[in-house]
Design a protein around this motif. Structure first.
Motif, PDB file in Angstrom:
ATOM      1  N   LEU A   1       0.796  -1.090   0.157  1.00  0.00           N
ATOM      2  CA  LEU A   1       0.286  -0.015   0.044  1.00  0.00           C
ATOM      3  C   LEU A   1       0.926   1.199   0.082  1.00  0.00           C
ATOM      4  O   LEU A   1       0.631   2.188  -0.857  1.00  0.00           O
ATOM      5  N   TYR A   2       2.038   1.101   0.878  1.00  0.00           N
ATOM      6  CA  TYR A   2       2.677   2.354   0.969  1.00  0.00           C
ATOM      7  C   TYR A   2       3.574   2.625  -0.041  1.00  0.00           C
ATOM      8  O   TYR A   2       3.539   3.780  -0.382  1.00  0.00           O
ATOM      9  N   ASN A   3       4.110   1.504  -0.802  1.00  0.00           N
ATOM     10  CA  ASN A   3       4.863   1.699  -2.038  1.00  0.00           C
ATOM     11  C   ASN A   3       4.294   2.082  -3.054  1.00  0.00           C
ATOM     12  O   ASN A   3       4.779   2.766  -3.819  1.00  0.00           O
ATOM     13  N   SER A   4       2.972   1.698  -3.255  1.00  0.00           N
ATOM     14  CA  SER A   4       2.294   1.995  -4.367  1.00  0.00           C
ATOM     15  C   SER A   4       1.410   3.208  -4.450  1.00  0.00           C
ATOM     16  O   SER A   4       1.223   3.944  -5.481  1.00  0.00           O
ATOM     17  N   PHE A   5       0.731   3.580  -3.251  1.00  0.00           N
ATOM     18  CA  PHE A   5       0.171   4.411  -3.229  1.00  0.00           C
ATOM     19  C   PHE A   5       0.383   5.702  -2.205  1.00  0.00           C
ATOM     20  O   PHE A   5      -0.249   6.781  -2.199  1.00  0.00           O
ATOM     21  N   GLY A   6       1.344   5.576  -1.294  1.00  0.00           N
ATOM     22  CA  GLY A   6       1.726   6.469  -0.184  1.00  0.00           C
ATOM     23  C   GLY A   6       0.981   6.186   1.001  1.00  0.00           C
ATOM     24  O   GLY A   6       0.227   5.045   1.435  1.00  0.00           O
ATOM     25  N   GLY A   7       0.719   7.123   1.984  1.00  0.00           N
ATOM     26  CA  GLY A   7       0.286   6.867   3.200  1.00  0.00           C
ATOM     27  C   GLY A   7      -1.366   7.275   3.060  1.00  0.00           C
ATOM     28  O   GLY A   7      -1.871   7.544   2.017  1.00  0.00           O
ATOM     29  N   LYS A   8      -1.871   7.446   4.476  1.00  0.00           N
ATOM     30  CA  LYS A   8      -3.274   7.521   4.484  1.00  0.00           C
ATOM     31  C   LYS A   8      -3.681   9.059   4.048  1.00  0.00           C
ATOM     32  O   LYS A   8      -4.707   9.125   3.202  1.00  0.00           O
ATOM     33  N   ASP A   9      -2.805  10.069   4.114  1.00  0.00           N
ATOM     34  CA  ASP A   9      -2.960  11.588   3.721  1.00  0.00           C
ATOM     35  C   ASP A   9      -2.941  11.413   1.886  1.00  0.00           C
ATOM     36  O   ASP A   9      -3.881  11.968   1.494  1.00  0.00           O
ATOM     37  N   ASP A  10      -2.203  10.767   1.449  1.00  0.00           N
ATOM     38  CA  ASP A  10      -1.892  10.366   0.255  1.00  0.00           C
ATOM     39  C   ASP A  10      -2.987   9.775  -0.638  1.00  0.00           C
ATOM     40  O   ASP A  10      -3.790  10.293  -1.611  1.00  0.00           O
ATOM     41  N   LEU A  11      -3.744   8.873   0.276  1.00  0.00           N
ATOM     42  CA  LEU A  11      -4.860   8.055  -0.362  1.00  0.00           C
ATOM     43  C   LEU A  11      -6.315   8.864  -0.351  1.00  0.00           C
ATOM     44  O   LEU A  11      -7.009   8.765  -1.243  1.00  0.00           O
ATOM     45  N   PHE A  12      -6.272   9.595   0.913  1.00  0.00           N
ATOM     46  CA  PHE A  12      -7.321  10.410   1.022  1.00  0.00           C
ATOM     47  C   PHE A  12      -7.461  11.402  -0.005  1.00  0.00           C
ATOM     48  O   PHE A  12      -8.448  11.712  -0.743  1.00  0.00           O
ATOM     49  N   ARG A  13      -6.418  11.934  -0.532  1.00  0.00           N
ATOM     50  CA  ARG A  13      -6.223  12.851  -1.614  1.00  0.00           C
ATOM     51  C   ARG A  13      -6.376  12.415  -2.894  1.00  0.00           C
ATOM     52  O   ARG A  13      -7.168  13.062  -3.806  1.00  0.00           O
ATOM     53  N   LYS A  14      -6.143  11.119  -3.095  1.00  0.00           N
ATOM     54  CA  LYS A  14      -6.363  10.648  -4.336  1.00  0.00           C
ATOM     55  C   LYS A  14      -7.805  10.379  -4.568  1.00  0.00           C
ATOM     56  O   LYS A  14      -8.589  10.440  -5.441  1.00  0.00           O
ATOM     57  N   ALA A  15      -8.260   9.777  -3.476  1.00  0.00           N
ATOM     58  CA  ALA A  15      -9.912   9.455  -3.228  1.00  0.00           C
ATOM     59  C   ALA A  15     -10.729  10.684  -3.443  1.00  0.00           C
ATOM     60  O   ALA A  15     -11.683  10.779  -4.402  1.00  0.00           O
ATOM     61  N   LEU A  16     -10.563  11.780  -2.958  1.00  0.00           N
ATOM     62  CA  LEU A  16     -11.168  12.908  -3.071  1.00  0.00           C
ATOM     63  C   LEU A  16     -11.045  13.558  -4.397  1.00  0.00           C
ATOM     64  O   LEU A  16     -11.880  14.081  -5.071  1.00  0.00           O
ATOM     65  N   THR A  17      -9.866  13.479  -5.142  1.00  0.00           N
ATOM     66  CA  THR A  17      -9.584  13.888  -6.555  1.00  0.00           C
ATOM     67  C   THR A  17     -10.334  13.078  -7.327  1.00  0.00           C
ATOM     68  O   THR A  17     -11.026  13.607  -8.356  1.00  0.00           O
ATOM     69  N   ARG A  18     -10.351  11.821  -7.162  1.00  0.00           N
ATOM     70  CA  ARG A  18     -11.083  10.871  -8.037  1.00  0.00           C
ATOM     71  C   ARG A  18     -12.634  11.347  -8.189  1.00  0.00           C
ATOM     72  O   ARG A  18     -13.057  11.452  -9.010  1.00  0.00           O
ATOM     73  N   TYR A  19     -13.103  11.389  -6.920  1.00  0.00           N
ATOM     74  CA  TYR A  19     -14.673  11.808  -6.749  1.00  0.00           C
ATOM     75  C   TYR A  19     -14.674  13.305  -7.312  1.00  0.00           C
ATOM     76  O   TYR A  19     -15.899  13.373  -8.155  1.00  0.00           O
ATOM     77  N   HIS A  20     -13.910  14.258  -7.260  1.00  0.00           N
ATOM     78  CA  HIS A  20     -14.119  15.560  -7.766  1.00  0.00           C
ATOM     79  C   HIS A  20     -14.209  15.537  -9.240  1.00  0.00           C
ATOM     80  O   HIS A  20     -14.840  16.087  -9.929  1.00  0.00           O
ATOM     81  N   LYS A  21     -13.177  14.661  -9.971  1.00  0.00           N
ATOM     82  CA  LYS A  21     -13.278  14.386 -11.303  1.00  0.00           C
ATOM     83  C   LYS A  21     -14.385  13.453 -11.996  1.00  0.00           C
ATOM     84  O   LYS A  21     -15.144  13.983 -12.912  1.00  0.00           O
ATOM     85  N   SER A  22     -14.883  12.383 -11.200  1.00  0.00           N
ATOM     86  CA  SER A  22     -16.051  11.622 -11.557  1.00  0.00           C
ATOM     87  C   SER A  22     -17.429  12.221 -11.427  1.00  0.00           C
ATOM     88  O   SER A  22     -18.240  12.044 -12.381  1.00  0.00           O
ATOM     89  N   THR A  23     -17.327  12.584 -10.360  1.00  0.00           N
ATOM     90  CA  THR A  23     -18.893  13.053  -9.831  1.00  0.00           C
ATOM     91  C   THR A  23     -18.988  14.527  -9.802  1.00  0.00           C
ATOM     92  O   THR A  23     -20.071  15.078 -10.380  1.00  0.00           O
ATOM     93  N   VAL A  24     -18.455  15.436  -9.089  1.00  0.00           N
ATOM     94  CA  VAL A  24     -18.706  16.852  -9.099  1.00  0.00           C
ATOM     95  C   VAL A  24     -18.546  17.329 -10.374  1.00  0.00           C
ATOM     96  O   VAL A  24     -19.279  18.340 -10.692  1.00  0.00           O
ATOM     97  N   GLN A  25     -17.460  17.267 -11.066  1.00  0.00           N
ATOM     98  CA  GLN A  25     -17.398  17.885 -12.418  1.00  0.00           C
ATOM     99  C   GLN A  25     -18.579  17.579 -13.391  1.00  0.00           C
ATOM    100  O   GLN A  25     -19.040  18.285 -14.079  1.00  0.00           O
ATOM    101  N   ALA A  26     -18.841  16.249 -13.239  1.00  0.00           N
ATOM    102  CA  ALA A  26     -20.056  15.904 -14.007  1.00  0.00           C
ATOM    103  C   ALA A  26     -21.372  16.382 -13.882  1.00  0.00           C
ATOM    104  O   ALA A  26     -22.003  16.702 -14.540  1.00  0.00           O
ATOM    105  N   GLY A  27     -21.611  16.800 -12.470  1.00  0.00           N
ATOM    106  CA  GLY A  27     -22.540  17.314 -11.923  1.00  0.00           C
ATOM    107  C   GLY A  27     -22.895  18.737 -12.490  1.00  0.00           C
ATOM    108  O   GLY A  27     -23.692  19.186 -12.924  1.00  0.00           O
TER     109      GLY A  27
END
Length: 210
Positions: free
Chosen positions: A56-82
């Motif tokens: 997990l850490y080697n591929s994605f980073g720590g918890k903060d990195d994962l949260f940032r990726k998750a919110l960015t994903r939601y931003h692009k897929s859902t917020v922008q579409a809305g």
């Protein structure tokens, strides 16, 4: 002395990851969306994804990195579409489109038993101040939704003053965010409906007040 690369080391160096990174990010995003930053541990993430902590850490980073990726994903897929859907210059009546948007929280809760609310809205309520780029993502997401509503209401009232359009957009966005956050507590459909009906009527009156 020159180092020697053994066949085994060469194979390890070039070995591809044995997991779908996009799927892992989707699983992590679902966790953070449902539970928030503080409600998710690294153990929760490894359990959901099946990855070890080191992978997990080697591929994605720590918890903060994962949260940032998750919110960015939601931003692009859902917020922008809305936001794009709101701003689209289509045949839909703007007030009917606003009504449809506001039906979303009730439909999720009572039609799909989904009480996660909105990842962006949830983060604005309990996830700000953790990192500047997270705050920026949240602010940018709301700005895009407000811009979409502004375009929607301008179509309904082409001659209305800019201040009226702006106020209608901000009133609608604030109400929508409130409904999404409250949906985590599973209000009755009647509660959702009363707010929706009152807001659509108020926005219509505001836009047509000139």
């Amino acid at each position: 002395m020159n180092s020697v690369t053994t066949p085994q080391a060469s194979r390890l160096k070039g070995r591809p990851a044995l997991f779908d990174s996009d799927r892992v990010e989707e699983q992590v995003a679902d966790l953070f969306w449902a539970r928030g930053y503080d409600g998710v541990s690294i153990s929760d993430i490894t359990s959901a994804t099946g990855l070890s902590k080191s992978s997990l850490y080697n591929s994605f980073g720590g918890k903060d990195d994962l949260f940032r990726k998750a919110l960015t994903r939601y931003h692009k897929s859902t917020v922008q579409a809305g936001a794009d859907w709101l701003a689209a210059d289509d045949e839909a009546d703007p007030m009917e489109k606003l009504d449809q948007l506001l039906r979303g929280p009730a439909d999720d809760v009572h039609g799909r038993d989904d009480t996660r609310g909105c990842f962006l809205c949830n983060t604005s309520a309990d996830g700000l101040g953790r990192a500047p780029d997270i705050d920026t993502l949240v602010g940018d997401g709301f700005a895009k939704l407000e811009a979409g509503m502004t375009a929607l209401f301008r179509r309904h009232a082409p001659t209305a003053p800019d201040t009226i359009i702006r106020d209608a957009a901000r009133l609608s966005l604030t109400t929508y965010v409130g409904l999404r956050i409250r949906s985590r507590m599973k209000p009755t459909r009647a509660e959702f409906d009363s707010v929706r009906i009152m807001l659509v009527d108020a926005v219509r009156r505001l836009l047509e007040s000139d």
